[in-house]
Scaffold this motif. Structure first.
Motif: not given
Lengths: 113, 114
Positions: B57-61, B63-66, B69-74
């Protein structure tokens, strides 16, 4: 502290000419990387320099070359310009090693006509 | 060549709503980074997540990392008009020292409607 500075900001060149782009990293950063960003695409890695030596090279032809000076500033040179070299060229400054983000300059917009 | 793809390519939401962008990549990584770019100018580093981390987490952000599955979300919460920009994920390969450079996706263009 000043950020990453790039010059010039805009440049128009003719096919076949060569161009030199310049970058000054953040004070204390010894790594400089160059990226090419074509309109509508993400940046593509061209070179990384650290301590004045080339540490990495992307999939670009030999027309592209670079160097890093003792003060850690860097030049990107492109010879025999093609229309397809028209792009935003970005310089990134960072610390060496994994797990650090990079600070990018505002880029040089190169147009080849 | 591009390492991965952001999804969606474009996203338009109302101010105050949350925005979620996804990124997929192909090879093993040391870390994954998210950058913002306004109007085709320089990129701004937002957040870095290491390959052994799952969420950051950073402020309003957020991020996840899997890595399986070689994937991330913001996720950007409580969006503002100033968040209008293109967002790129970038992977730092596991060769060490960044010698392969960052590999960027094509980006998600986010528009926040006032």
């Amino acid at each position: 502290d000043a950020g990453v500075t790039q010059s010039p900001t805009h440049l128009i060149k003719t096919r076949g000419q060569h161009v030199t782009l310049r970058c000054s990293p953040i004070s204390g950063h010894k790594s400089v990387s160059w990226y090419q960003q074509v309109l509508g695409q993400g940046p593509q890695f061209i070179f990384q320099y650290y301590e004045k030596e080339e540490r990495g090279r992307g999939n670009f032809p030999d027309r592209f070359s670079a160097r890093q000076f003792p003060n850690y500033s860097s030049e990107l040179n492109v010879n025999a310009l093609l229309l397809g070299d028209s792009a935003l060229y970005l310089c990134a400054s960072g610390r060496r090693g994994p797990n650090y983000g990079y600070t990018f300059g505002s880029g040089t917009r190169l147009t080849v006509v | 060549s591009q390492q991965g793809e952001e999804d969606p390519q474009a996203l338009s939401i109302q101010e105050g709503e949350n925005a979620t962008m996804n990124c997929s990549y192909k090879t093993s990584i040391n870390n994954l980074q998210w950058y913002r770019q306004n109007s085709g100018r320089g990129l701004v580093h937002l957040i870095l997540i290491r390959s052994n981390e799952r969420e950051k987490h950073s402020g309003r952000l957020r991020v996840t990392l899997d890595t399986s599955k070689k994937s991330s979300s913001l996720l950007i919460t409580a969006s503002r008009a100033a968040d209008t920009a293109s967002y790129f994920c970038a992977t730092d390969g596991d060769s060490g020292g960044g010698a392969d450079g960052l590999t960027f996706g094509k980006g998600t263009h986010l528009i926040i409607q006032p």
